[in-house]
Design an enzyme around this catalytic site. Sequence first.
Site, PDB file in Angstrom:
ATOM      1  NE  ARG A 160      -3.635  -2.122   2.803  1.00 16.13           N
ATOM      2  CZ  ARG A 160      -3.531  -3.288   3.110  1.00 16.13           C
ATOM      3  NH1 ARG A 160      -2.387  -3.696   3.660  1.00 16.13           N
ATOM      4  NH2 ARG A 160      -4.494  -4.327   3.056  1.00 16.13           N
ATOM      5  CE  LYS A 186      -6.886  -1.154   5.615  1.00 16.49           C
ATOM      6  NZ  LYS A 186      -8.039  -1.539   4.699  1.00 16.49           N
ATOM      7  CG  HIS A 251      -5.381   0.495  -3.985  1.00 18.94           C
ATOM      8  ND1 HIS A 251      -5.105   0.205  -2.557  1.00 18.94           N
ATOM      9  CD2 HIS A 251      -6.455  -0.610  -4.259  1.00 18.94           C
ATOM     10  CE1 HIS A 251      -5.648  -0.935  -2.252  1.00 18.94           C
ATOM     11  NE2 HIS A 251      -6.517  -1.275  -2.954  1.00 18.94           N
ATOM     12  NE  ARG A 254      -3.144  -3.454  -1.368  1.00 19.29           N
ATOM     13  CZ  ARG A 254      -2.558  -4.146  -0.770  1.00 19.29           C
ATOM     14  NH1 ARG A 254      -1.374  -4.381  -0.550  1.00 19.29           N
ATOM     15  NH2 ARG A 254      -3.410  -4.942   0.001  1.00 19.29           N
ATOM     16  CG  HIS A 277      -5.837  -8.918   0.391  1.00 17.28           C
ATOM     17  ND1 HIS A 277      -5.691  -9.365  -1.033  1.00 17.28           N
ATOM     18  CD2 HIS A 277      -6.135  -7.627   0.372  1.00 17.28           C
ATOM     19  CE1 HIS A 277      -5.596  -8.367  -1.842  1.00 17.28           C
ATOM     20  NE2 HIS A 277      -5.727  -7.197  -0.934  1.00 17.28           N
ATOM     21  CE1 TYR A 286      -6.384  -5.261  -4.346  1.00 17.52           C
ATOM     22  CE2 TYR A 286      -8.690  -5.379  -4.317  1.00 17.52           C
ATOM     23  CZ  TYR A 286      -7.588  -4.669  -3.686  1.00 17.52           C
ATOM     24  OH  TYR A 286      -7.433  -3.637  -2.754  1.00 17.52           O
TER      25      TYR A 286
END
Length: 306
Positions: A160, A186, A251, A254, A277, A286
Site C-alpha cells: 500500500r 493497516k 492502489h 496492488r 488481505h 482483485y
Amino acid sequence: MLAGPAASGELPALSGPAYATVAGFLLAYTGTTRAAYAGDLRHYLTWTAALTPATGFAVDPLQLTRAHVDAYATDLAACGMSPATIARRLAALAGFYAYAVEEGHLERSPAARVRRPKVGEHTTSTGLDRAELSALISAAEADGPRSLAAVLLLGLNGLRVSEVAGARAEHLGTERGHQVLVITRKGGRTARVPLAPRTATAVDAYLAGRTHGPLLVTRTGAGMDRHAIWRLLRRLARDAVPDKAASIHPHDLRHTFVTLSLDAGASLRDVQDAAGHADPRTTRRYDRARHHLDRHPTYALAGLIS
C-alpha cells in the site's frame, strides 16, 4: 473544536459527550485507519451541519435517529457515490454508534438496521498488464534510483502507498537468506516482506549506505508522503502508460501485483498473505477484474468434449 486524536480541523465543532465519543472512537485506531474513519465521520458531521445552517455547528450525532442515517445514505446515492463508498461510510457510522452504545451514551444505535448497498466481488479497476508494468519500471529506472525503488515496492511487492511512505531504512534486514523490509500494515500490524533481488538492489542503490530515517525522502530530507508518491507515479505514467496517466493511483499497482502474481503461478493463499488481505475473497475480487472471463471453465470443458 475537536482536537487531539481527531486532528485539528478534521471534524466540525463538537462538545460534551459527542466530543468524548468521537475522540474515544478514533483513539482505538492508528495511522491510515484512523484517518479513514475520521474522514468518514467528518463527511457525515458536515452533512448534519447543513441541517442547522444558522449555527454552522454539527447537530449532536448522539441525538440523531435512524431516519437521519437513512436520509444520509439516500443523499450519498443521489450524489453518485459508488456502492462501495456508501457501504464504507455507513460501516464507519455503524462502528461509531456501536461504540457509543458500548460506552453508555446511547441505548441503541441509529445505524444498526440501516441497509447498506451490496458490493459485488467484481471491481472495475484492472491495474496494469505485464507490458505496462514493465514500461513503468523502465520509466522509473530512467528517472532515478528513488523512482525505481518506489515503483518496485508498489508493483513487485504490492505494498500500500501508506506502507511505502511509512517504511524506514533501519527496518531493512536479512532473514534466512532473504533481504526483508519490516512494514506497518493497516491496523498497526507489522509484517516482514521479502524483497526480490531486483528490488533489493534498487533500494540499496538508492540508500547508498544510509541506514536511518524514512526509506524514501524528498530533497529536503523529509519522508515522502502518499501524495508525493502518487504525484511521482503519475509523472512517470505520462511517458510509460500515457492513456492511464490521468487516472493511475498507487492502489492500481496492488491490483497489478495480485493479477500478475497469480498469472505467474503463485497460489491464491500466498498472494493473499503477501498483500495482507484478511479475507481471500478480497484477493479473488482483485484478480477477477481482468481474467474472470479468460479463466471461465467453459473453455476447458469445450476442449475436453471436442
